[in-house]
Scaffold this active site. Sequence first.
Site, PDB file in Angstrom:
ATOM      1  N   ASP A  15     117.882  64.253 -43.083  1.00 32.29           N
ATOM      2  CA  ASP A  15     118.495  65.377 -42.372  1.00 32.29           C
ATOM      3  C   ASP A  15     117.864  65.634 -41.009  1.00 32.29           C
ATOM      4  O   ASP A  15     117.789  66.775 -40.546  1.00 32.29           O
ATOM      5  CB  ASP A  15     118.438  66.658 -43.233  1.00 32.29           C
ATOM      6  CG  ASP A  15     119.135  66.464 -44.563  1.00 32.29           C
ATOM      7  OD1 ASP A  15     120.117  65.697 -44.613  1.00 32.29           O
ATOM      8  OD2 ASP A  15     118.689  67.070 -45.556  1.00 32.29           O
ATOM      9  N   LYS A  18     120.488  62.267 -37.876  1.00 32.79           N
ATOM     10  CA  LYS A  18     120.867  60.865 -37.612  1.00 32.79           C
ATOM     11  C   LYS A  18     122.342  60.763 -37.265  1.00 32.79           C
ATOM     12  O   LYS A  18     122.726  60.045 -36.349  1.00 32.79           O
ATOM     13  CB  LYS A  18     120.584  59.994 -38.852  1.00 32.79           C
ATOM     14  CG  LYS A  18     119.136  59.935 -39.258  1.00 32.79           C
ATOM     15  CD  LYS A  18     118.973  59.174 -40.555  1.00 32.79           C
ATOM     16  CE  LYS A  18     119.543  59.900 -41.759  1.00 32.79           C
ATOM     17  NZ  LYS A  18     118.865  61.152 -42.115  1.00 32.79           N
ATOM     18  N   GLY A  42     124.336  63.031 -46.254  1.00 31.37           N
ATOM     19  CA  GLY A  42     125.296  63.957 -45.659  1.00 31.37           C
ATOM     20  C   GLY A  42     125.006  63.975 -44.178  1.00 31.37           C
ATOM     21  O   GLY A  42     123.935  64.409 -43.770  1.00 31.37           O
ATOM     22  N   HIS A  43     125.912  63.432 -43.373  1.00 33.73           N
ATOM     23  CA  HIS A  43     125.681  63.301 -41.936  1.00 33.73           C
ATOM     24  C   HIS A  43     126.695  64.153 -41.181  1.00 33.73           C
ATOM     25  O   HIS A  43     127.890  63.858 -41.213  1.00 33.73           O
ATOM     26  CB  HIS A  43     125.785  61.829 -41.519  1.00 33.73           C
ATOM     27  CG  HIS A  43     124.766  60.946 -42.199  1.00 33.73           C
ATOM     28  ND1 HIS A  43     124.832  59.584 -42.191  1.00 33.73           N
ATOM     29  CD2 HIS A  43     123.654  61.252 -42.904  1.00 33.73           C
ATOM     30  CE1 HIS A  43     123.797  59.085 -42.864  1.00 33.73           C
ATOM     31  NE2 HIS A  43     123.075  60.083 -43.312  1.00 33.73           N
ATOM     32  N   GLN A 199     119.184  58.718 -45.442  1.00 29.36           N
ATOM     33  CA  GLN A 199     117.936  59.297 -45.926  1.00 29.36           C
ATOM     34  C   GLN A 199     116.884  59.214 -44.802  1.00 29.36           C
ATOM     35  O   GLN A 199     117.233  59.159 -43.649  1.00 29.36           O
ATOM     36  CB  GLN A 199     117.436  58.598 -47.204  1.00 29.36           C
ATOM     37  CG  GLN A 199     118.252  58.899 -48.464  1.00 29.36           C
ATOM     38  CD  GLN A 199     119.646  58.311 -48.462  1.00 29.36           C
ATOM     39  OE1 GLN A 199     119.831  57.111 -48.365  1.00 29.36           O
ATOM     40  NE2 GLN A 199     120.650  59.147 -48.578  1.00 29.36           N
ATOM     41  N   LYS A 306     116.990  69.104 -32.545  1.00 33.80           N
ATOM     42  CA  LYS A 306     116.861  70.512 -32.937  1.00 33.80           C
ATOM     43  C   LYS A 306     115.710  71.243 -32.255  1.00 33.80           C
ATOM     44  O   LYS A 306     115.129  72.162 -32.829  1.00 33.80           O
ATOM     45  CB  LYS A 306     116.757  70.624 -34.466  1.00 33.80           C
ATOM     46  CG  LYS A 306     117.945  69.989 -35.185  1.00 33.80           C
ATOM     47  CD  LYS A 306     117.995  70.247 -36.669  1.00 33.80           C
ATOM     48  CE  LYS A 306     118.727  71.519 -37.004  1.00 33.80           C
ATOM     49  NZ  LYS A 306     119.206  71.561 -38.402  1.00 33.80           N
TER      50      LYS A 306
HETATM   51  P1  GDP Z   1     121.410  63.633 -41.017  1.00 37.25           P
HETATM   52  O1  GDP Z   1     121.498  63.553 -42.504  1.00 37.25           O
HETATM   53  O2  GDP Z   1     120.141  63.068 -40.489  1.00 37.25           O
HETATM   54  O3  GDP Z   1     122.615  63.077 -40.320  1.00 37.25           O
HETATM   55  O4  GDP Z   1     121.353  65.199 -40.661  1.00 37.25           O
HETATM   56  P2  GDP Z   1     122.310  66.345 -41.273  1.00 37.25           P
HETATM   57  O5  GDP Z   1     123.635  66.258 -40.615  1.00 37.25           O
HETATM   58  O6  GDP Z   1     122.263  66.361 -42.747  1.00 37.25           O
HETATM   59  O7  GDP Z   1     121.500  67.637 -40.830  1.00 37.25           O
HETATM   60  C1  GDP Z   1     121.282  67.957 -39.501  1.00 37.25           C
HETATM   61  C2  GDP Z   1     121.921  69.334 -39.205  1.00 37.25           C
HETATM   62  O8  GDP Z   1     121.424  69.832 -37.974  1.00 37.25           O
HETATM   63  C3  GDP Z   1     123.429  69.263 -39.053  1.00 37.25           C
HETATM   64  O9  GDP Z   1     124.010  70.475 -39.484  1.00 37.25           O
HETATM   65  C4  GDP Z   1     123.619  69.118 -37.547  1.00 37.25           C
HETATM   66  O10 GDP Z   1     124.857  69.615 -37.081  1.00 37.25           O
HETATM   67  C5  GDP Z   1     122.486  69.982 -37.050  1.00 37.25           C
HETATM   68  N1  GDP Z   1     121.945  69.549 -35.751  1.00 37.25           N
HETATM   69  C6  GDP Z   1     121.786  68.283 -35.275  1.00 37.25           C
HETATM   70  N2  GDP Z   1     121.183  68.305 -34.081  1.00 37.25           N
HETATM   71  C7  GDP Z   1     120.960  69.602 -33.785  1.00 37.25           C
HETATM   72  C8  GDP Z   1     120.338  70.270 -32.675  1.00 37.25           C
HETATM   73  O11 GDP Z   1     119.864  69.672 -31.713  1.00 37.25           O
HETATM   74  N3  GDP Z   1     120.269  71.631 -32.754  1.00 37.25           N
HETATM   75  C9  GDP Z   1     120.755  72.344 -33.795  1.00 37.25           C
HETATM   76  N4  GDP Z   1     120.630  73.656 -33.792  1.00 37.25           N
HETATM   77  N5  GDP Z   1     121.359  71.735 -34.850  1.00 37.25           N
HETATM   78  C10 GDP Z   1     121.443  70.405 -34.838  1.00 37.25           C
HETATM   79  P1  IMO Z   2     120.552  62.054 -45.376  1.00 37.69           P
HETATM   80  O1  IMO Z   2     121.121  60.677 -45.123  1.00 37.69           O
HETATM   81  C1  IMO Z   2     117.705  64.635 -47.433  1.00 37.69           C
HETATM   82  C2  IMO Z   2     116.420  63.323 -51.406  1.00 37.69           C
HETATM   83  C3  IMO Z   2     116.816  64.237 -52.539  1.00 37.69           C
HETATM   84  C4  IMO Z   2     115.661  64.002 -53.497  1.00 37.69           C
HETATM   85  C5  IMO Z   2     115.386  62.496 -53.325  1.00 37.69           C
HETATM   86  C6  IMO Z   2     116.068  61.618 -54.359  1.00 37.69           C
HETATM   87  O2  IMO Z   2     121.566  63.139 -45.254  1.00 37.69           O
HETATM   88  O3  IMO Z   2     119.340  62.279 -44.533  1.00 37.69           O
HETATM   89  P2  IMO Z   2     118.566  60.812 -54.730  1.00 37.69           P
HETATM   90  O4  IMO Z   2     119.824  61.612 -54.999  1.00 37.69           O
HETATM   91  O5  IMO Z   2     118.648  59.959 -53.517  1.00 37.69           O
HETATM   92  O6  IMO Z   2     118.089  60.056 -55.939  1.00 37.69           O
HETATM   93  O7  IMO Z   2     117.435  61.944 -54.460  1.00 37.69           O
HETATM   94  O8  IMO Z   2     115.875  62.172 -52.039  1.00 37.69           O
HETATM   95  N1  IMO Z   2     117.524  62.869 -50.552  1.00 37.69           N
HETATM   96  C7  IMO Z   2     117.789  63.371 -49.339  1.00 37.69           C
HETATM   97  N2  IMO Z   2     117.218  64.395 -48.670  1.00 37.69           N
HETATM   98  N3  IMO Z   2     118.691  63.909 -46.857  1.00 37.69           N
HETATM   99  C8  IMO Z   2     119.256  62.870 -47.503  1.00 37.69           C
HETATM  100  O9  IMO Z   2     120.146  62.041 -46.916  1.00 37.69           O
HETATM  101  C9  IMO Z   2     118.830  62.579 -48.825  1.00 37.69           C
HETATM  102  N4  IMO Z   2     119.182  61.654 -49.748  1.00 37.69           N
HETATM  103  C10 IMO Z   2     118.359  61.827 -50.781  1.00 37.69           C
HETATM  104  O10 IMO Z   2     116.876  65.587 -52.119  1.00 37.69           O
HETATM  105  O11 IMO Z   2     114.515  64.696 -53.061  1.00 37.69           O
HETATM  106 MG    MG Z   3     121.828  64.817 -44.143  1.00 34.98          MG
END
Ligand code: GDP
Ligand code: IMO
Ligand code: MG
Length: 395
Positions: A15, A18, A42-43, A199, A306
């Site tokens: 998270d 990416k 979850g991206h 991840q 962020k």
């Molecule tokens: P990923 O799994 O690495 O793709 O990240 P996620 O999408 O799960 O989580 C990142 C969250 O931060 C998402 O809700 C993005 O919309 C948000 N986000 C990404 N970059 C920024 C930023 O520069 N500032 C803020 N406030 N939010 C951001």
């Molecule tokens: P993205 O791609 C954050 C974490 C879970 C748990 C551990 C194992 O959005 O960055 P799993 O279901 O993979 O067996 O869970 O890994 N986890 C993540 N945490 N972002 C993710 O993906 C994750 N995918 C798995 O919360 O701690």
């Molecule tokens: Mg994510």
Amino acid sequence: MPSKANIIVGLQWGDEGKGRIVDLYAADYDVVARFAGGDNAGHSIVVGDRELALRIVPSGVMHPHVELFVGGGTVVNLETLIGELNALAEIGIDTSRVKISDRAHIVFPHHVERDKAGEAARASAIGTTGRGIGPAYVDRVARTGVRFADLMHADESSFDTLRMTRDYAERVRPHIVDGFEYIHERLAQNKRVLLEGAQGTLLDVGYGTYPYVTSSHTIAGGACTGLGIGPGAIGRVIGVLKAYCTRVGGGPFPSELHDERGERLRRQGGEFGTVTGRPRRCGWLDAVAASYAVKLNGLTSAVITKLDVLSGLERIGIVTGYRLGGRAAHFGDAGAPGLEVEIEELPGWDEPIDACRRIADLPGAARNYVDRVRELLGVPIELVSVGRERSQMAH
Ligand code: GDP
Ligand code: IMO
Ligand code: MG
């Protein structure tokens, strides 16, 4: 000369942002490929007032010219995949460019059940996403898994064995390709290929905070095995680093803040899981963990995300060292009882920075923070993101 593929990986526990970084970079690529994980990812991508939360489909999907590939190192839940393809088609996105490697494995409902039962049986839960990811990888290694290749060659009588309905099979069949031929053909044609990590580095099954990890190789090395390409096919490795740290689920988190400051990061950063909605644990940026991630991935540069979330903090901490029993410790000791952290405090800044488009225009204290992170990581910082929307990026 065949082209080299560049990789984008997360440097923390997932998270990091990416998805939004891949979305930005994808404009300059022909192919974006996922190499590991499944719908535990979850991206989130925000372009104008349109928002996508992708689970399986690579984050280049908003660019009509980009081909999208789900590589052989992934495990794919058909229901999630089909749901995602349908949702994208509904908003007018051409999904015929989404291809899935015949080597990728299928996640079945029984994997999800086993994941949940496994968690309940553990003395200390991992806090998985409950998507069946671990059990699907277990079956892959145990050589009892079912691959998309099996689906492609299935006849009427095999559907029972494959434990899926014929409708699912028919729906995904046009997307299945020979994963080896697909990627090598494109590299040979000199196409620009971007590899999207899922991840984060510290969730890698081999080098993360085991057993509180996911079940795949999330690091840059995983891109080679996940796609069937050699190390020589890799060009740049770009790491995504959130300006602070979060983690979902259990496991060591040395820089975690258990006070109001952690609450504030969660609130300001909207730190709730994209997949499960769980509140994410929050803490300071951990430079010990980040330097470990730089080496593990062979990183060539980083992007900080962020940074805007830190606006308004009087002082900002960075963990710069671990100590155990009075001696300097390494990231491998992150889970050791009695681990202490050394925290360096930097001055914060008050002004909102979400409208900044140049790093040079950031307030002095914010620039100072970015400089310190660059120094601690020892790699160049390409960009700093200052908001969720695609254009909220300081160059
Ligand atoms: P990923 O799994 O690495 O793709 O990240 P996620 O999408 O799960 O989580 C990142 C969250 O931060 C998402 O809700 C993005 O919309 C948000 N986000 C990404 N970059 C920024 C930023 O520069 N500032 C803020 N406030 N939010 C951001
Ligand atoms: P993205 O791609 C954050 C974490 C879970 C748990 C551990 C194992 O959005 O960055 P799993 O279901 O993979 O067996 O869970 O890994 N986890 C993540 N945490 N972002 C993710 O993906 C994750 N995918 C798995 O919360 O701690
Ligand atoms: Mg994510």
